[in-house]
Every structure is written in structure tokens, then in C-alpha cells.
Write a protein that holds these residues in place. Sequence first.
Motif, PDB file in Angstrom:
ATOM      1  N   LEU A   3       0.843  -1.186   0.000  1.00  0.00           N
ATOM      2  CA  LEU A   3       0.000   0.000   0.000  1.00  0.00           C
ATOM      3  C   LEU A   3       0.881   1.240   0.000  1.00  0.00           C
ATOM      4  CD1 LEU A   3      -2.714   1.515   0.321  1.00  0.00           C
ATOM      5  CD2 LEU A   3      -2.525   1.098   2.793  1.00  0.00           C
ATOM      6  N   ILE A   4       0.717   2.065  -1.035  1.00  0.00           N
ATOM      7  CA  ILE A   4       1.448   3.322  -1.136  1.00  0.00           C
ATOM      8  C   ILE A   4       0.425   4.448  -1.022  1.00  0.00           C
ATOM      9  CG2 ILE A   4       2.980   4.762  -2.519  1.00  0.00           C
ATOM     10  CD1 ILE A   4       3.891   2.162  -3.943  1.00  0.00           C
ATOM     11  N   VAL A   5       0.572   5.252   0.024  1.00  0.00           N
ATOM     12  CA  VAL A   5      -0.377   6.323   0.327  1.00  0.00           C
ATOM     13  C   VAL A   5       0.301   7.671   0.124  1.00  0.00           C
ATOM     14  CG1 VAL A   5      -1.818   7.360   2.129  1.00  0.00           C
ATOM     15  CG2 VAL A   5      -1.493   4.868   2.061  1.00  0.00           C
ATOM     16  N   GLY A  22       2.244  14.834  -1.809  1.00  0.00           N
ATOM     17  CA  GLY A  22       2.005  13.389  -1.724  1.00  0.00           C
ATOM     18  C   GLY A  22       0.980  12.942  -2.758  1.00  0.00           C
ATOM     19  N   PHE A  23      -0.120  13.693  -2.891  1.00  0.00           N
ATOM     20  CA  PHE A  23      -1.116  13.412  -3.928  1.00  0.00           C
ATOM     21  C   PHE A  23      -0.482  13.512  -5.315  1.00  0.00           C
ATOM     22  CE2 PHE A  23      -5.627  14.465  -2.088  1.00  0.00           C
ATOM     23  CZ  PHE A  23      -5.479  13.500  -1.117  1.00  0.00           C
ATOM     24  N   MET A  24       0.356  14.539  -5.518  1.00  0.00           N
ATOM     25  CA  MET A  24       0.998  14.735  -6.822  1.00  0.00           C
ATOM     26  C   MET A  24       1.863  13.534  -7.190  1.00  0.00           C
ATOM     27  SD  MET A  24       2.143  18.710  -6.913  1.00  0.00           S
ATOM     28  CE  MET A  24       1.729  19.563  -5.419  1.00  0.00           C
ATOM     29  N   ALA A  25       2.591  13.007  -6.212  1.00  0.00           N
ATOM     30  CA  ALA A  25       3.447  11.845  -6.466  1.00  0.00           C
ATOM     31  C   ALA A  25       2.603  10.619  -6.816  1.00  0.00           C
ATOM     32  CB  ALA A  25       4.333  11.562  -5.254  1.00  0.00           C
ATOM     33  N   ILE A  26       1.505  10.414  -6.101  1.00  0.00           N
ATOM     34  CA  ILE A  26       0.613   9.282  -6.386  1.00  0.00           C
ATOM     35  C   ILE A  26      -0.012   9.443  -7.774  1.00  0.00           C
ATOM     36  CG2 ILE A  26      -1.594   8.225  -5.719  1.00  0.00           C
ATOM     37  CD1 ILE A  26       0.686   7.255  -3.972  1.00  0.00           C
ATOM     38  N   ASP A  27      -0.440  10.657  -8.121  1.00  0.00           N
ATOM     39  CA  ASP A  27      -1.018  10.896  -9.448  1.00  0.00           C
ATOM     40  C   ASP A  27       0.000  10.621 -10.550  1.00  0.00           C
ATOM     41  OD1 ASP A  27      -3.513  11.575  -8.425  1.00  0.00           O
ATOM     42  OD2 ASP A  27      -3.102  13.732  -8.449  1.00  0.00           O
ATOM     43  N   LYS A  31      -0.364   7.566 -13.383  1.00  0.00           N
ATOM     44  CA  LYS A  31      -0.291   7.787 -14.841  1.00  0.00           C
ATOM     45  C   LYS A  31       0.792   6.905 -15.459  1.00  0.00           C
ATOM     46  CE  LYS A  31      -2.122  12.413 -14.867  1.00  0.00           C
ATOM     47  NZ  LYS A  31      -1.771  13.676 -14.266  1.00  0.00           N
ATOM     48  N   LYS A  32       1.936   6.848 -14.804  1.00  0.00           N
ATOM     49  CA  LYS A  32       3.057   6.047 -15.298  1.00  0.00           C
ATOM     50  C   LYS A  32       2.684   4.565 -15.399  1.00  0.00           C
ATOM     51  CE  LYS A  32       7.989   5.657 -14.444  1.00  0.00           C
ATOM     52  NZ  LYS A  32       9.076   5.807 -13.510  1.00  0.00           N
ATOM     53  N   LEU A  33       1.877   4.088 -14.438  1.00  0.00           N
ATOM     54  CA  LEU A  33       1.486   2.678 -14.397  1.00  0.00           C
ATOM     55  C   LEU A  33       0.162   2.410 -15.107  1.00  0.00           C
ATOM     56  CD1 LEU A  33       2.266   1.887 -10.643  1.00  0.00           C
ATOM     57  CD2 LEU A  33       3.683   1.337 -12.642  1.00  0.00           C
ATOM     58  N   SER A  34      -0.481   3.452 -15.638  1.00  0.00           N
ATOM     59  CA  SER A  34      -1.828   3.338 -16.215  1.00  0.00           C
ATOM     60  C   SER A  34      -2.797   2.726 -15.205  1.00  0.00           C
ATOM     61  CB  SER A  34      -1.811   2.511 -17.500  1.00  0.00           C
ATOM     62  OG  SER A  34      -0.977   3.108 -18.456  1.00  0.00           O
ATOM     63  N   LEU A  35      -2.697   3.180 -13.974  1.00  0.00           N
ATOM     64  CA  LEU A  35      -3.546   2.703 -12.890  1.00  0.00           C
ATOM     65  C   LEU A  35      -4.714   3.667 -12.715  1.00  0.00           C
ATOM     66  CD1 LEU A  35      -2.544   1.383  -9.448  1.00  0.00           C
ATOM     67  CD2 LEU A  35      -3.984   3.392  -9.549  1.00  0.00           C
ATOM     68  N   GLU A  36      -5.904   3.126 -12.608  1.00  0.00           N
ATOM     69  CA  GLU A  36      -7.089   3.944 -12.364  1.00  0.00           C
ATOM     70  C   GLU A  36      -7.482   3.862 -10.899  1.00  0.00           C
ATOM     71  OE1 GLU A  36     -10.419   3.537 -15.011  1.00  0.00           O
ATOM     72  OE2 GLU A  36      -9.112   2.798 -16.607  1.00  0.00           O
ATOM     73  N   PHE A  37      -7.907   4.991 -10.359  1.00  0.00           N
ATOM     74  CA  PHE A  37      -8.465   5.011  -9.005  1.00  0.00           C
ATOM     75  C   PHE A  37      -9.928   4.598  -9.142  1.00  0.00           C
ATOM     76  CE2 PHE A  37      -4.974   8.091  -8.790  1.00  0.00           C
ATOM     77  CZ  PHE A  37      -4.261   7.545  -7.746  1.00  0.00           C
ATOM     78  N   MET A  57      -1.078  -1.149  -4.371  1.00  0.00           N
ATOM     79  CA  MET A  57      -2.268  -0.314  -4.234  1.00  0.00           C
ATOM     80  C   MET A  57      -1.811   1.122  -4.018  1.00  0.00           C
ATOM     81  SD  MET A  57      -5.275  -0.378  -1.336  1.00  0.00           S
ATOM     82  CE  MET A  57      -5.925  -1.967  -1.833  1.00  0.00           C
ATOM     83  N   LEU A  58      -2.311   2.024  -4.850  1.00  0.00           N
ATOM     84  CA  LEU A  58      -2.052   3.448  -4.674  1.00  0.00           C
ATOM     85  C   LEU A  58      -3.297   4.074  -4.061  1.00  0.00           C
ATOM     86  CD1 LEU A  58      -0.319   4.472  -8.033  1.00  0.00           C
ATOM     87  CD2 LEU A  58       0.708   3.596  -5.928  1.00  0.00           C
ATOM     88  N   CYS A  59      -3.103   4.959  -3.091  1.00  0.00           N
ATOM     89  CA  CYS A  59      -4.226   5.495  -2.325  1.00  0.00           C
ATOM     90  C   CYS A  59      -4.043   6.986  -2.055  1.00  0.00           C
ATOM     91  CB  CYS A  59      -4.318   4.741  -1.006  1.00  0.00           C
ATOM     92  SG  CYS A  59      -5.425   5.467   0.204  1.00  0.00           S
ATOM     93  N   LYS A  60      -5.172   7.707  -2.139  1.00  0.00           N
ATOM     94  CA  LYS A  60      -5.241   9.104  -1.706  1.00  0.00           C
ATOM     95  C   LYS A  60      -6.400   9.222  -0.704  1.00  0.00           C
ATOM     96  CE  LYS A  60      -5.688  11.063  -5.786  1.00  0.00           C
ATOM     97  NZ  LYS A  60      -5.697  12.048  -6.893  1.00  0.00           N
ATOM     98  N   PRO A  61      -6.090   9.437   0.579  1.00  0.00           N
ATOM     99  CA  PRO A  61      -7.155   9.624   1.565  1.00  0.00           C
ATOM    100  C   PRO A  61      -7.992  10.864   1.238  1.00  0.00           C
ATOM    101  CG  PRO A  61      -5.072   9.196   2.657  1.00  0.00           C
ATOM    102  CD  PRO A  61      -4.765   9.438   1.207  1.00  0.00           C
TER     103      PRO A  61
END
Length: 186
Positions: A3-5, A22-27, A31-37, A57-61
Motif C-alpha cells: 500500500l502506497i499512500v 504526496g497526492f501529486m506523487a501518487i497521481d 499515470k506512469k502505471l496506467s492505474l485507475e483510481f 495499491m495506490l491510495c489518496k485519503p
Amino acid sequence: MKLIVGLGNPGKKYEQTRHNVGFMAIDHLSKKLSLEFDKNKFQAVYGTKMIDGEKIMLCKPLTYMNLSGEAVRPLLDYYGMELEDLLVIYDDLDLAPGKLRLRQKGSAGGHNGIKSIIKHVGTEQFKRIRIGIGRPDPRMDVIDYVLARFSKDEQPLIDEAIARTAQACEKWARSPFSQVMNEFNG
């Protein structure tokens, strides 16, 4: 699963502010991984992706910064993850803009989002990547500073730090965190 938050505050008015690095890094990583929230539960938006056989798992509280632990703890519990599989990305006033500091554990250092996570998980023993945002001019209020956008001079440093943070997260999917620290600290 790991889990990466990324910590930040939800909403348009907080986008691209220092406190939301932190949100910017997750975003950037998503994008780099083509991962959708594609999930919105436990007061968070999150999604998963496989990297070399490791589920990430990428997460933004969505709790706002000071209550971040209210999202992190339920995610850990629901998915049966251990604290050793948690990595938190957040801003740090005590580091120069764009400087990274990776640690296996540590105190909150005055950061309310980290205080909340420590309170809810019951320990300081979790991995983190701190992204430097620098300190404000002594005449400027700290809250106004962290909720402001980066200057034109700072932005390239932050963009590079965000890209390196994403690289560090990807490397953690394949390597022990101690190796990631050796490569990305500094």
C-alpha cells in the motif's frame, strides 16, 4: 500487496499546493502505471496494479490531511496488509524543495497527517518518503505557505522529486526498501 499512500487534501482549491505533494506523487505514479483510481471506500480513492508479480495499491485519503489515519487503518485491515507493506509519501518543511528523504520509521516531526497515521496504526514503524518543500519566509504563516502553490523556481525541483519518488515506489515493488533507500536518499 503493498500500500502506497500519498498525503494531501481533496478538492480543487488544494490541487498543486505544497501540502499536496504526496497526492501529486501518487497521481504521477498512477499515470506512469496506467492505474485507475477505481475504488472509493474507507474515505479514500485507490486502485491496484501488478508490477513484476507484486500487487501495488495506490491510495489518496479523502479525509483531509489531519485525519489521514482514518483512511489508512481501515484499508490495511480490510485487505489484511501488514505495516511492513505500508509506504507513505508526504511533504516536509525541514527539507529543501525537491530533496527526498526515505526512512523505515520515525516520528511525525510535527506533520499532522503522519500524527494521525501513527495514532491509528499504533506505531511509528512504517516506511515513508518525505519530499522537501522548504520553509517559508519567517514573516509568512506556515499554514498559508503549505497551502500555497510552488514558485516558478521551485516547480522544476518538485517535478524532479515527484518523478524520483515514483521511481522509488516502482523499485520497492521489486527490491527491499533498504536498497531503495540507498539509491534514492539525498
